[in-house]
Enzyme design. Structure first.
Site, mmCIF file in Angstrom:
data_model
loop_
_atom_site.group_PDB
_atom_site.id
_atom_site.type_symbol
_atom_site.label_atom_id
_atom_site.label_comp_id
_atom_site.label_asym_id
_atom_site.label_seq_id
_atom_site.Cartn_x
_atom_site.Cartn_y
_atom_site.Cartn_z
ATOM 1 N N ASP A 18 0.854 -1.177 0.000
ATOM 2 C CA ASP A 18 0.000 0.000 0.000
ATOM 3 C C ASP A 18 0.895 1.234 0.000
ATOM 4 O OD1 ASP A 18 -2.299 1.510 0.111
ATOM 5 O OD2 ASP A 18 -2.370 1.503 2.293
ATOM 6 N N THR A 58 0.075 4.626 1.172
ATOM 7 C CA THR A 58 -0.012 5.402 2.402
ATOM 8 C C THR A 58 0.346 4.532 3.598
ATOM 9 O OG1 THR A 58 -1.794 6.691 1.414
ATOM 10 C CG2 THR A 58 -1.480 6.880 3.793
ATOM 11 N N ASP A 67 -2.164 -1.329 6.288
ATOM 12 C CA ASP A 67 -2.449 -0.910 7.654
ATOM 13 C C ASP A 67 -3.914 -0.543 7.878
ATOM 14 O OD1 ASP A 67 -2.577 1.375 6.158
ATOM 15 O OD2 ASP A 67 -1.243 2.575 7.417
#
Length: 822
Positions: free
Chosen positions: A305, A307, A554
């Protein structure tokens, strides 16, 4: 979000301290199983009472009966195996326990009218637990408050769509919040909770479900079957054919059986895994499932990912610009943004940056709220100005390329800004409340009017470039999969030397056909506007092409992909749902820790493969030598020749293993090793160990036949007859020389490629055996006699032939196998 927008059955202030104490005394607590699975007592018991210890213990008793305790020196292996295993596993357990506490999800509960964070094990029956986006439901319960609360139960039911929860609806442990906020009353805790057993099992310190472990188990099963005929043949030959006397027969039988047992193989595997846990723990890496260390070493594709992985979690508001044709002033835009941030109970990184920039919110209240979700890519609130008594508008904030026509002037402006790597959000207003049903095919209620663009800065992690360079050097492909604008994702990745803006793929344009999707994902590098279900589909597509996929993330939008990936890696600051389904949690939130995890896995697998070669080579030559001696003894008896007894005593096979297997295997199992793991562990090990073992066995047997044919009692090349005992000792010494010389060369082949410390290890092994065979004290202690150089010359010639054979097979066999598998 304000309290008046929460749908609730009755006001809930939570339990009182007295009520909590009463439930604790009644045992109505969410008792959580030990994170590391086994208690210290269980660890001690499991390492002492093993099959190998039982076998070695029985053989030690037989040797003790003969009174030759020096030959029972192999019994020390029982103490060593048990002691080292206990120490390493307890170290790993303590590391896991400490890290589990640090990385533990702490639910928010209401008690005495205030909210407090508690450990999952401190929740009691009837506790009121607050939940928001990304939170995992830790116990079963009933919803008591709901603010557009959507729960994803796919991890339990397989149902992909989120379920809206109203007061009175049941809520199951193991599910997680997609959007909205709410609270629920705990109705089942501890072992009664739906997902308690699954969660406990997934968190245990375990060595199961790995190719490495299952491969070793397969090998041990084969060895067990080989031990039976070899053992029976040895016993018959020693007791009934060679007629060596009962003491000599027992010692010969034990000497034949002891090296057949790969006593250190399982131990070294356990040590390597346990040390891996400790090493990773020192880097703040929590391994929820131990085989993940092995699995990550096999990974050839990492889906990351953007971010929180390539960029830091925090953001900073760069600027707010009015949209083209907008009639709202910049000051009014800032006021709206401040209100949106102030009324968001669970702000994400973007909203948190807005709140930090505009902390002074106007005196507005919310009349409607639509929480953010990864599927629709926007959130909204309808406001009322309490002081003026008028509506303050219906406002949305979200992705410009989702909310706008891509050909509009505002969308083009947003795209241009995003291509520089900045994050852009659209602030817009509608003519209806934000919770109104969208009309037609749109996902937005009412008519949208762009008001402004919110530009956020994302700081690229300083260590991201080095991490990506490492994966590139190791031939591991990295795919950046993000919910952000595709061109913005491409710009960030391009700054790190990965892909470029023009080749970045918008996931809305990805094909739905599985084969076509697999092609697109394999060839693409960066992907933007990826929905949670698409992330999962992309992982599955990569796996369908034979890739071993690791997924890092996350957020709640990463949960499904994390679960389906071969290895899920979550950031410690991520949502509790992401951490709960991941096999590995990076508690320090550093993407740069991942190469160390990969390296640790490669160290474990590569070194265990080397160690397995050594132990299985010993088992093969022990079994083969026993069969040769047994068959040779029976043949000699059948044709009227002198009997042929086993050439070694237990002390001989014990010292032969010290510096060819024991100490070198321990060192090699903990050494650095960065070779990428491959499938086919059993095949590779057997194709090396079996030929090497046969060569060692044949070389030793030929030496023994030549130096002591039939046990005539006369030393070769000597003018003076010597006693049978002396001749037999000299013959045994010569045979042992051959065995050790070829076995040391097998160690030298296994240790390649050489480094200085490996050369030192080999030099120590050779030097130790030179001392043992040359020093009178060790000769007497270990029942050796190396004074007959006629026998020794035969031994050296046979050893040279064996060494040459080992070298040839080590070079030829891998080429033959590679050609057949190509």
């Amino acid at each position: 979000m304000t309290e008046d927008l929460l749908v609730q059955d009755t006001p809930n202030s939570g339990l009182t301290a007295a009520e909590v104490a009463q439930r604790i005394s009644e045992g109505k607590v969410n008792t959580v199983p030990d994170r590391s699975g086994r208690s210290v007592a269980d660890i001690v018991r499991a390492n002492i009472f093993t099959r190998i210890n039982a076998l070695l213990g029985t053989l030690f008793v037989l040797v003790a009966v003969t009174g030759s305790f020096i030959n029972g020196l192999f019994g020390l292996l029982i103490i060593a195996n048990s002691g080292i295993g206990i120490i390493q596993e307890i170290r790993a357990k303590r590391t896991l326990d400490k890290l589990a506490i640090v990385g533990q999800t702490r639910p928010t509960v209401r008690r005495d009218g205030v909210t407090v964070d508690v450990a999952p094990g401190e929740i009691v029956l009837d506790d009121i637990i607050e939940i928001g986006p990304g939170d995992q439901v830790v116990v079963d319960g009933v919803t008591v408050e709901s603010g557009a609360l959507d729960i994803d139960e796919s991890l339990l039911t397989g149902e992909a769509d989120a379920v809206d929860k109203a007061p009175g609806d049941p809520i199951m442990s193991g599910s997680f919040v997609v959007s909205g906020i709410g609270a629920y009353r705990a109705t089942k805790v501890g072992a009664d909770a739906y997902a308690a057993q699954l969660a406990a099992e997934a968190s245990k310190f375990t060595l199961v479900a790995s190719e490495l472990r299952s491969g070793i188990d397969q090998i041990l099963k084969v060895i067990t079957w080989l031990l039976i005929p070899a053992g029976i043949l040895t016993i018959v030959n020693q007791l009934f054919i060679s007629r060596s006397g009962w003491r000599e027969s027992i010692l010969g039988m034990v000497a034949a059986l002891v090296p057949m047992v790969p006593e250190g193989l399982v131990l070294m595997t356990s040590i390597a895994f346990a040390v891996g846990v400790v090493r990773l723990g020192q880097r703040q890496c929590l391994v929820n499932e131990l085989p993940a260390i092995e699995g990550l070493a096999r990974v050839n594709v990492v889906c990351a990912d953007k971010t929180g992985t390539l960029t830091e979690n925090g953001m900073r508001l760069s600027e707010v610009t009015p949209a083209p044709g907008n009639t709202v002033s910049v000051d009014d835009l800032r006021k709206v943004l401040a209100a949106l941030a102030a009324h968001d109970p669970r702000p994400n990184a973007s909203v948190a940056a807005i709140a930090e920039a505009y902390p002074d919110a106007p005196g507005w209240s919310t009349t409607a709220v639509m929480p953010f979700s990864s599927a629709k890519k926007w959130s909204g609130m309808s406001f009322r100005d309490d002081a003026a008594g008028t509506d303050a508008g219906n406002w949305l904030i979200g992705a410009p390329d989702i909310l706008l026509d891509p050909d509009s002037e505002t969308a083009r402006a947003a795209t241009e800004i995003g291509e520089s790597g900045l994050r852009v959000l659209l602030l817009a207003r509608t003519d209806v409340p934000v919770d109104a049903e969208p009309a037609g095919d749109t996902t937005v209620p009412g008519t949208l009017q762009p008001a402004g663009l919110v530009v956020l800065e994302q700081r690229v992690r300083e260590d991201a470039r080095d991490t990506l360079d490492y994966f590139a050097s190791q031939r591991v492909d990295v795919k950046v999969i993000s919910g952000d604008n595709a061109r913005s994702v491409g710009a960030v990745a391009q700054s790190l030397g990965l892909g470029n803006v023009d080749t970045s793929v918008d996931a809305r344009e990805l094909p739905t056909d599985e084969s076509e999707l697999a092609d697109a994902v394999e060839h693409g590098v960066t992907f933007g506007r990826v929905r949670p279900d698409q992330k999962r589909a992309m992982v599955t597509a990569l796996q369908s092409r034979g890739n071993t996929v690791a997924m890092t993330g996350d957020g709640v939008n990463d949960v499904l992909a994390l679960k389906d990936a071969d290895i899920g890696v979550a950031m410690g600051s991520g949502s509790s749902a992401a951490r709960s389904v991941a096999q590995i949690v990076l508690l320090d939130n550093k993407f740069a820790t991942l190469p160390y995890v990969v390296g640790e896995g490669r160290r474990v697998i590569g070194n265990i493969e080397r160690v397995s070669n050594l132990f299985l080579t010993k088992t093969v030559y022990a079994v083969f030598l026993a069969l040769l001696v047994g068959i040779g003894g029976m043949a000699a008896k059948l044709f009227g020749f002198d009997s042929l007894s086993y050439p070694f005593q237990p002390i001989h096979v014990t010292i032969s293993a010290w510096f060819t297997i024991g100490i070198p295997a321990f060192v090699l199992s903990l050494a650095p090793n960065n070779e990428r793991a491959r499938t086919g562990f059993v095949r590779r090990v057997l194709t090396q160990a079996v030929p090497n073992g046969l060569i060692v066995g044949i070389s030793t047997f030929v030496t023994y036949l030549l130096v002591n044919p039939g046990g005539t009692g006369v030393a070769l090349g000597g003018d003076n007859p010597v006693t049978l005992t002396q001749s037999q000792t000299q013959a045994s010494t010569a045979a042992l020389m051959t065995l050790i010389a070829v076995a040391v060369y097998v160690l030298a082949v296994v240790a390649r490629p050489y480094t200085w410390w490996k050369l030192v290890l080999l030099a120590i092994s050779v030097g130790a055996y030179l001392i043992i065979f040359a020093w009178p004290f060790t000769q007497h202690m270990f029942k050796l006699d190396s004074t007959n150089w006629a026998m020794n010359s035969v031994a050296l010639i046979c050893a040279a032939a064996g060494i040459a054979a080992v070298e040839v097979t080590s070079r030829v066999l891998p080429r033959i196998i590679a050609a057949r598998t190509a």
